[in-house]
Design a protein around this motif. Structure first.
Motif, PDB file in Angstrom:
ATOM      1  N   GLU A  20       0.815  -1.214   0.000  1.00 27.14           N
ATOM      2  CA  GLU A  20       0.000   0.000   0.000  1.00 27.14           C
ATOM      3  C   GLU A  20       0.851   1.268   0.000  1.00 27.14           C
ATOM      4  N   SER A  23       4.692  -0.001  -3.008  1.00 27.13           N
ATOM      5  CA  SER A  23       4.522  -0.616  -4.326  1.00 27.13           C
ATOM      6  C   SER A  23       3.487   0.092  -5.179  1.00 27.13           C
ATOM      7  N   LYS A  24       2.378   0.489  -4.586  1.00 27.02           N
ATOM      8  CA  LYS A  24       1.341   1.194  -5.343  1.00 27.02           C
ATOM      9  C   LYS A  24       1.914   2.425  -6.034  1.00 27.02           C
ATOM     10  N   ARG A  25       2.715   3.166  -5.293  1.00 26.27           N
ATOM     11  CA  ARG A  25       3.305   4.387  -5.822  1.00 26.27           C
ATOM     12  C   ARG A  25       4.276   4.075  -6.965  1.00 26.27           C
ATOM     13  N   GLY A  29      -0.058   3.477  -8.853  1.00 30.50           N
ATOM     14  CA  GLY A  29      -1.360   3.241  -8.232  1.00 30.50           C
ATOM     15  C   GLY A  29      -2.121   4.528  -8.007  1.00 30.50           C
ATOM     16  N   PRO A  33      -2.240   5.025  -0.598  1.00 33.18           N
ATOM     17  CA  PRO A  33      -2.480   3.860   0.262  1.00 33.18           C
ATOM     18  C   PRO A  33      -3.928   3.792   0.747  1.00 33.18           C
ATOM     19  N   ASP A  34      -4.475   2.604   0.740  1.00 31.22           N
ATOM     20  CA  ASP A  34      -5.821   2.377   1.274  1.00 31.22           C
ATOM     21  C   ASP A  34      -5.693   2.270   2.791  1.00 31.22           C
TER      22      ASP A  34
END
Length: 111
Positions: A20, A23-25, A29, A33-34
């Protein structure tokens, strides 16, 4: 046994948080972050960190009295502690052990 525990629980919990927050960044993404997933990862990590902290209370390394592959396997996901703001600072025995791991020449990022 320790490596299996790490893969199924410790690394999995850290993976939720790093997925979150980091890696998402990296993969573009959307939305950041969720917070629900981050909280879930932090809750799972707290349970694992408590187990690991208690295990390390009377020993310098995960198994026996010397460094083993188990130490490196369990320490590996902690390489993102600062970047992902992993909430492990409150676990004194984990911190001391991870300090010993980070002090290893093999762990350093020297050229």
């Amino acid at each position: 046994m320790a490596s299996c525990w790490s893969a199924a629980h410790f690394t999995a919990a850290i993976g939720i948080i790093t997925g979150e927050k980091l890696s998402k960044r990296m993969v573009g993404g959307v939305g950041g972050p969720d917070p629900v997933e981050v909280k879930r990862g932090e809750t799972l990590l707290a349970a694992c960190a408590q187990v690991l902290d208690a295990h390390l209370a009377d020993k310098p390394w995960i198994a026996l009295k010397q460094l083993t592959l188990a130490d490196l396997a369990i320490a590996a996901p902690l390489m993102h502690t600062t970047a992902a703001q992993l909430p492990i600072l409150g676990y004194a025995h984990v911190q001391a052990w991870f300090g010993r791991v980070r002090a290893l020449e093999a762990w350093s990022d020297r050229d």
